[in-house]
Design a protein around this motif. Structure first.
Motif, PDB file in Angstrom:
ATOM      1  N   LYS A  38       1.275  34.389 -25.734  1.00 55.78           N
ATOM      2  CA  LYS A  38       1.532  34.246 -24.627  1.00 55.78           C
ATOM      3  C   LYS A  38       2.472  33.039 -23.938  1.00 55.78           C
ATOM      4  N   VAL A  39       3.488  32.966 -23.312  1.00 58.51           N
ATOM      5  CA  VAL A  39       3.743  31.667 -22.697  1.00 58.51           C
ATOM      6  C   VAL A  39       3.239  31.954 -21.190  1.00 58.51           C
ATOM      7  N   LYS A  40       2.579  30.598 -20.786  1.00 54.24           N
ATOM      8  CA  LYS A  40       1.998  30.722 -19.479  1.00 54.24           C
ATOM      9  C   LYS A  40       2.433  29.301 -18.852  1.00 54.24           C
ATOM     10  N   PRO A  41       2.197  29.154 -17.493  1.00 53.72           N
ATOM     11  CA  PRO A  41       2.471  28.151 -16.715  1.00 53.72           C
ATOM     12  C   PRO A  41       1.408  27.031 -17.093  1.00 53.72           C
ATOM     13  N   GLU A  42       0.405  27.210 -17.322  1.00 60.17           N
ATOM     14  CA  GLU A  42      -0.690  26.265 -18.037  1.00 60.17           C
ATOM     15  C   GLU A  42      -1.508  26.966 -18.886  1.00 60.17           C
ATOM     16  N   ILE A  43      -1.829  26.150 -19.874  1.00 51.76           N
ATOM     17  CA  ILE A  43      -2.905  26.728 -20.754  1.00 51.76           C
ATOM     18  C   ILE A  43      -4.340  27.025 -20.486  1.00 51.76           C
ATOM     19  N   ILE A  44      -4.619  25.947 -19.410  1.00 50.39           N
ATOM     20  CA  ILE A  44      -6.092  26.360 -18.580  1.00 50.39           C
ATOM     21  C   ILE A  44      -5.674  26.156 -17.141  1.00 50.39           C
ATOM     22  N   ARG A  45      -5.746  26.991 -16.391  1.00 53.44           N
ATOM     23  CA  ARG A  45      -5.075  27.069 -15.042  1.00 53.44           C
ATOM     24  C   ARG A  45      -6.059  26.404 -14.151  1.00 53.44           C
ATOM     25  N   MET A  46      -5.519  25.307 -13.677  1.00 57.54           N
ATOM     26  CA  MET A  46      -6.003  24.634 -12.281  1.00 57.54           C
ATOM     27  C   MET A  46      -5.139  24.432 -10.957  1.00 57.54           C
ATOM     28  N   ASN A  47      -4.079  24.861 -10.980  1.00 55.84           N
ATOM     29  CA  ASN A  47      -3.271  25.082  -9.769  1.00 55.84           C
ATOM     30  C   ASN A  47      -2.842  23.631  -9.217  1.00 55.84           C
ATOM     31  N   MET A  48      -3.023  22.670 -10.139  1.00 56.00           N
ATOM     32  CA  MET A  48      -2.570  21.261  -9.563  1.00 56.00           C
ATOM     33  C   MET A  48      -1.523  20.699 -10.545  1.00 56.00           C
ATOM     34  N   PRO A  49      -0.267  21.126  -9.836  1.00 58.26           N
ATOM     35  CA  PRO A  49       0.724  20.368 -11.126  1.00 58.26           C
ATOM     36  C   PRO A  49       0.827  19.188 -11.436  1.00 58.26           C
ATOM     37  N   ALA A  50       0.127  18.217 -10.480  1.00 59.83           N
ATOM     38  CA  ALA A  50       0.151  16.754 -10.911  1.00 59.83           C
ATOM     39  C   ALA A  50      -0.797  16.370 -12.024  1.00 59.83           C
ATOM     40  N   ILE A  51      -1.643  17.449 -12.311  1.00 59.06           N
ATOM     41  CA  ILE A  51      -2.712  17.142 -13.411  1.00 59.06           C
ATOM     42  C   ILE A  51      -2.062  17.673 -14.806  1.00 59.06           C
ATOM     43  N   ARG A  52      -1.386  16.840 -15.513  1.00 61.07           N
ATOM     44  CA  ARG A  52      -0.687  17.248 -16.742  1.00 61.07           C
ATOM     45  C   ARG A  52      -1.370  16.153 -17.868  1.00 61.07           C
ATOM     46  N   PRO A  53      -2.322  16.442 -18.438  1.00 57.14           N
ATOM     47  CA  PRO A  53      -2.875  15.813 -19.411  1.00 57.14           C
ATOM     48  C   PRO A  53      -2.084  15.316 -20.585  1.00 57.14           C
ATOM     49  N   ASP A  54      -0.949  15.942 -20.710  1.00 56.40           N
ATOM     50  CA  ASP A  54       0.314  15.927 -21.769  1.00 56.40           C
ATOM     51  C   ASP A  54       1.106  14.502 -21.206  1.00 56.40           C
ATOM     52  N   GLN A  55       0.819  14.200 -20.013  1.00 52.80           N
ATOM     53  CA  GLN A  55       1.444  12.954 -19.457  1.00 52.80           C
ATOM     54  C   GLN A  55       0.773  11.976 -18.798  1.00 52.80           C
ATOM     55  N   LEU A  56      -0.410  12.202 -18.853  1.00 49.04           N
ATOM     56  CA  LEU A  56      -1.188  11.293 -18.278  1.00 49.04           C
ATOM     57  C   LEU A  56      -2.515  10.771 -19.242  1.00 49.04           C
ATOM     58  N   PRO A  57      -2.998   9.545 -18.941  1.00 46.81           N
ATOM     59  CA  PRO A  57      -3.720   8.823 -20.007  1.00 46.81           C
ATOM     60  C   PRO A  57      -4.944   9.810 -19.923  1.00 46.81           C
ATOM     61  N   ARG A  58      -5.625  10.033 -21.145  1.00 40.82           N
ATOM     62  CA  ARG A  58      -6.751  10.859 -21.670  1.00 40.82           C
ATOM     63  C   ARG A  58      -7.888  10.247 -21.055  1.00 40.82           C
ATOM     64  N   ALA A  59      -8.818  10.930 -20.571  1.00 43.21           N
ATOM     65  CA  ALA A  59     -10.290  10.145 -20.260  1.00 43.21           C
ATOM     66  C   ALA A  59     -10.990   9.890 -21.443  1.00 43.21           C
ATOM     67  N   PRO A  60     -11.847   8.777 -21.480  1.00 41.72           N
ATOM     68  CA  PRO A  60     -12.617   8.638 -22.825  1.00 41.72           C
ATOM     69  C   PRO A  60     -13.318   9.695 -23.316  1.00 41.72           C
ATOM     70  N   ALA A  61     -13.206  10.177 -24.491  1.00 42.65           N
ATOM     71  CA  ALA A  61     -13.899  11.146 -25.190  1.00 42.65           C
ATOM     72  C   ALA A  61     -15.243  10.714 -25.958  1.00 42.65           C
ATOM     73  N   LEU A  62     -16.390  11.476 -25.247  1.00 45.78           N
ATOM     74  CA  LEU A  62     -17.633  10.981 -25.889  1.00 45.78           C
ATOM     75  C   LEU A  62     -18.132  11.739 -27.135  1.00 45.78           C
ATOM     76  N   PRO A  63     -18.375  10.944 -28.140  1.00 45.24           N
ATOM     77  CA  PRO A  63     -18.816  11.753 -29.324  1.00 45.24           C
ATOM     78  C   PRO A  63     -20.123  12.472 -28.946  1.00 45.24           C
ATOM     79  N   ALA A  64     -20.224  13.600 -29.779  1.00 39.96           N
ATOM     80  CA  ALA A  64     -21.449  14.663 -29.413  1.00 39.96           C
ATOM     81  C   ALA A  64     -22.677  13.904 -30.066  1.00 39.96           C
TER      82      ALA A  64
END
Length: 260
Positions: A92-118
């Motif tokens: 399916k094509v959707k507005p978001e791949i995980i819906r938050m309803n905050m259009p300004a939160i675009r991980p594809d356009q914003l710096p990614r938060a540091p990822a912590l290894p398991a």
């Protein structure tokens, strides 16, 4: 360790997709030809997928997807089952791949938060603080009914019923996180990646991380220390244990009205 003939994969990536309808048709037809079942969500912000089938078919589909430069580094998490845990194939094509309803939160356009290894999280939880001596809190970004299946010991749980409630819950509980190292987590990483961006925007005075690969990657790499219960998954297996096998003993939530 393989236990069953069916390979299950889950993966996501936040990346700009300007041709979502065309990509949807290509991915659907290939998955159909290979006899795969599951769900693939495509949006302008990225892709989110859960598929199952024979190992040859699943890995063939992934290899074809990785020929597209946007998805070359896609690294699906794998688990095995005796039967396909999905009833049909949905792309399916959707507005978001995980819906938050905050259009300004675009991980594809914003710096990614540091990822912590398991393994780093497991070590921090063992020692009771991060490497700077700061107290560590784990923040569960999943729905309340999922948390009831299992979570990290002492995890913060704001009892949200859907992910769109997370920003408001954060605003209401912001002070709880001050002075601490915050590690957001979810099943596979997609929700906590968006959540971590919102956390960063709240001006907290401590570091903010997202758990790399979520609970399932934590299970795979550490065996699940400091986590009690199972991990709910949105397919017919219902929940997975720390060995990524279908859980045999499940602590079900009081309400079963949870799949919306």
């Amino acid at each position: 360790m393989q236990s069953g003939p069916i390979l299950n994969i889950s993966s996501y990536k936040f990346v700009l997709i300007a041709d979502a309808p065309t990509l949807r048709e290509t991915l659907y037809q290939h998955a159909l030809e290979l006899g795969l079942k599951g769900t693939v969500l495509i949006a302008e912000e990225g892709i989110n997928l859960f598929l199952a089938g024979s190992a040859e078919a699943v890995r063939g589909w992934v290899a074809a997807l990785q020929q597209d430069a946007r998805f070359a580094d896609l690294a699906p998490k794998e688990s095995w089952s005796e039967a396909v845990p999905f009833k049909k194939l949905l792309v399916k094509v959707k507005p978001e791949i995980i819906r938050m309803n905050m259009p300004a939160i675009r991980p594809d356009q914003l710096p990614r938060a540091p990822a912590l290894p398991a393994k780093t999280l497991a070590r921090w939880l063992d020692q009771g603080h991060d490497d700077e001596g700061r107290p560590v809190v784990t923040l569960d970004t999943r729905n309340a009914f999922e948390v009831d299946y299992g979570t990290f010991d002492g995890a913060i749980d704001w009892r949200i019923s859907k992910f769109t409630e997370f920003p408001a819950a954060l605003a209401a509980h912001r002070e709880e996180l001050m002075g601490k190292t915050v590690v957001s987590f979810c099943t596979g990483g997609i929700r906590c990646e968006k959540a971590a961006i919102v956390l960063q925007q709240q001006g907290l005075d401590g570091p903010v991380y997202q758990l790399e690969g979520g609970i399932l990657k934590y299970f795979e790499e550490t065996g699940g220390p400091h986590y009690h219960g199972s991990c709910f998954v949105f397919d017919q297996r219902e929940a997975l244990g720390a060995g990524l096998e279908p859980a045999t003993e499940i602590m079900r939530p009081a309400s079963e009205a949870h799949r919306g």
